[in-house]
Write a protein that holds these residues in place. Structure first.
Motif, PDB file in Angstrom:
ATOM      1  N   GLU A  36     -36.294 -65.421   2.154  1.00  0.00           N
ATOM      2  CA  GLU A  36     -36.499 -64.275   3.046  1.00  0.00           C
ATOM      3  C   GLU A  36     -36.636 -62.984   2.250  1.00  0.00           C
ATOM      4  O   GLU A  36     -37.423 -62.097   2.588  1.00  0.00           O
ATOM      5  N   LYS A  37     -35.867 -62.857   1.168  1.00  0.00           N
ATOM      6  CA  LYS A  37     -35.968 -61.670   0.322  1.00  0.00           C
ATOM      7  C   LYS A  37     -37.346 -61.588  -0.333  1.00  0.00           C
ATOM      8  O   LYS A  37     -37.942 -60.515  -0.434  1.00  0.00           O
ATOM      9  N   ILE A  38     -37.847 -62.738  -0.787  1.00  0.00           N
ATOM     10  CA  ILE A  38     -39.171 -62.753  -1.423  1.00  0.00           C
ATOM     11  C   ILE A  38     -40.252 -62.391  -0.415  1.00  0.00           C
ATOM     12  O   ILE A  38     -41.197 -61.650  -0.714  1.00  0.00           O
ATOM     13  N   LYS A  39     -40.109 -62.904   0.809  1.00  0.00           N
ATOM     14  CA  LYS A  39     -41.092 -62.595   1.848  1.00  0.00           C
ATOM     15  C   LYS A  39     -41.121 -61.100   2.173  1.00  0.00           C
ATOM     16  O   LYS A  39     -42.186 -60.527   2.430  1.00  0.00           O
ATOM     17  N   SER A  40     -39.946 -60.476   2.164  1.00  0.00           N
ATOM     18  CA  SER A  40     -39.873 -59.051   2.495  1.00  0.00           C
ATOM     19  C   SER A  40     -40.258 -58.152   1.329  1.00  0.00           C
ATOM     20  O   SER A  40     -40.459 -56.949   1.498  1.00  0.00           O
ATOM     21  N   SER A  41     -40.355 -58.734   0.117  1.00  0.00           N
ATOM     22  CA  SER A  41     -40.712 -57.946  -1.062  1.00  0.00           C
ATOM     23  C   SER A  41     -42.204 -57.631  -1.050  1.00  0.00           C
ATOM     24  O   SER A  41     -43.030 -58.466  -0.665  1.00  0.00           O
ATOM     25  N   TYR A  84     -38.381 -60.461  -7.750  1.00  0.00           N
ATOM     26  CA  TYR A  84     -38.890 -59.779  -6.565  1.00  0.00           C
ATOM     27  C   TYR A  84     -38.105 -58.491  -6.359  1.00  0.00           C
ATOM     28  O   TYR A  84     -37.071 -58.261  -7.013  1.00  0.00           O
ATOM     29  N   VAL A  85     -38.595 -57.650  -5.470  1.00  0.00           N
ATOM     30  CA  VAL A  85     -37.943 -56.370  -5.177  1.00  0.00           C
ATOM     31  C   VAL A  85     -37.109 -56.523  -3.916  1.00  0.00           C
ATOM     32  O   VAL A  85     -37.600 -56.994  -2.879  1.00  0.00           O
ATOM     33  N   ILE A 103     -34.782 -54.846  -8.729  1.00  0.00           N
ATOM     34  CA  ILE A 103     -35.473 -56.085  -9.074  1.00  0.00           C
ATOM     35  C   ILE A 103     -34.436 -57.194  -9.224  1.00  0.00           C
ATOM     36  O   ILE A 103     -33.490 -57.069  -9.997  1.00  0.00           O
ATOM     37  N   GLU A 104     -34.608 -58.263  -8.468  1.00  0.00           N
ATOM     38  CA  GLU A 104     -33.708 -59.410  -8.537  1.00  0.00           C
ATOM     39  C   GLU A 104     -34.479 -60.625  -9.041  1.00  0.00           C
ATOM     40  O   GLU A 104     -35.693 -60.710  -8.891  1.00  0.00           O
ATOM     41  N   GLU A 105     -33.755 -61.548  -9.642  1.00  0.00           N
ATOM     42  CA  GLU A 105     -34.390 -62.791 -10.096  1.00  0.00           C
ATOM     43  C   GLU A 105     -33.516 -63.968  -9.699  1.00  0.00           C
ATOM     44  O   GLU A 105     -32.290 -63.905  -9.784  1.00  0.00           O
ATOM     45  N   LYS A 113     -49.251 -61.791  -2.652  1.00  0.00           N
ATOM     46  CA  LYS A 113     -48.178 -60.943  -3.190  1.00  0.00           C
ATOM     47  C   LYS A 113     -47.781 -61.341  -4.615  1.00  0.00           C
ATOM     48  O   LYS A 113     -47.021 -60.629  -5.268  1.00  0.00           O
ATOM     49  N   LEU A 114     -48.273 -62.478  -5.063  1.00  0.00           N
ATOM     50  CA  LEU A 114     -47.972 -62.920  -6.424  1.00  0.00           C
ATOM     51  C   LEU A 114     -48.791 -62.108  -7.412  1.00  0.00           C
ATOM     52  O   LEU A 114     -50.021 -62.097  -7.351  1.00  0.00           O
TER      53      LEU A 114
END
Length: 327
Positions: free
Chosen positions: A11-16, A41-42, A47-49, A83-84
């Motif tokens: 979900e975090k990646i989708k919202s980034s 991702y943001v 920035i988180e990984e 988004k990639l």
């Protein structure tokens, strides 16, 4: 719990607004190729990984096989290829190639994706180019270690000998080409157990191996190999791990390059004892000093500090007291 954590990450990646992935293909102890996928991702202006998945490549390990796993995962999780923005690959054959590599296959999904390659693998190749003399001594060490560690009986006997001689360690360390960074640890352990290794080779009548350790200059070359491989391992460790980026990686590389220059100077000159004036001058402004003007025991730490971009910014903003307390 695991499924919930995975759902939150997706979900975090989708919202980034954008995300990047890193692919690593390696072989486990069961000789099965495993594909590991990481993502950056943001989230909330940071920035988180996170680790996304580890999936076996049950048959071949071609770029198409890797691409199928990645594509299936992104499709099932409804992640947008648009988004990639970047793909980082390792040194596996399936990852390389401008026409049939995984990077090119990803570009077919999104032509704007930028491909980068893990440069630590390239440094692994550079580390193999030792001068002939050092290479011969390194090969001698590896042969001795393989003789002792290659047999369970020899390993137990050497362990008992180390105990009887009150050695700091009781065993040698294996070195493998795949995990080349461990070469420094293997050499250091061997260096610390030279007396025990000599005694063991005498006891087991191995004159050829024993002679290779007694040639002129072996001890000095071994000490040099311990230092240089230990330093390479240290700088490579700093370039790996969570929250590493191109900025702090460049800082680590620049600091290591400055250390190399410093070591060359140390070999050619003698250093004077530190003085109070030198220490005071360093404390006032650590970023405007010549490395050869400061105490020798502080030189390498000083080079790490002067190549740290974040500390330079802190020095401009904080008072001297707050800066040195923080440092």
């Amino acid at each position: 719990m695991s499924a919930n954590i995975k759902r939150q990450v997706i979900e975090k990646i989708k919202s980034s607004p954008m995300f990047t992935i890193q692919l690593d293909e390696s072989t486990d102890v069961a000789s099965i190729s495993q594909l590991i996928l990481f993502a950056r991702y943001v989230h909330r202006k940071t920035i988180e990984e996170e680790f996304l998945f580890c999936s076996p490549l049950t048959e071949t390990t071609t770029a198409a096989d890797v691409m199928n796993l990645v594509s299936d995962f992104l499709s099932k999780k409804h992640l947008d290829w648009g988004k990639l923005i970047r793909v980082c690959t390792d040194g596996a054959p399936a990852m390389l190639g401008c026409h049939a590599g995984i990077a090119q296959l990803v570009k077919e999904k999104n032509p704007l994706v930028v491909n980068t390659h893990c440069f630590i693998h390239r440094q692994a190749l550079a580390a193999k180019t030792l001068p002939k003399g050092l290479q011969e001594h390194l090969s001698s060490v590896i042969k001795v270690v393989n003789f002792i560690k290659g047999s369970a009986l020899q390993t137990r006997l050497f362990h008992k000998l180390c105990k009887d001689m009150d050695a700091v360690h009781s065993s040698l360390l294996f070195h493998t080409e795949v995990r080349w960074l461990l070469k420094g640890k293997m050499l250091l352990r061997f260096f610390n157990l030279q007396a025990e290794v000599n005694e063991f080779l005498k006891t087991h009548n191995k004159p050829k191996l024993l002679t290779s350790m007694q040639v002129e200059g072996f001890h000095q070359c071994l000490a040099y190999l311990v230092n240089i491989f230990g330093s390479i391992k240290e700088v490579n460790t700093k370039m790996q791990g969570r929250d590493r980026n191109v900025l702090n990686v460049i800082d680590s590389i620049n600091a290591f390059k400055d250390k190399l220059k410093l070591w060359v100077v140390r070999l050619a000159t003698e250093k004077l004892d530190p003085t109070t004036e030198q220490l005071m001058s360093l404390t006032r402004d650590p970023f405007r000093r010549n490395v050869h003007e400061i105490p020798e025991q502080l030189e390498e730490e000083y080079l790490e500090l002067t190549n740290n971009s974040a500390l330079k910014d802190d020095f401009k903003e904080l008072s001297i007291e707050h800066f040195w307390i923080q440092t």
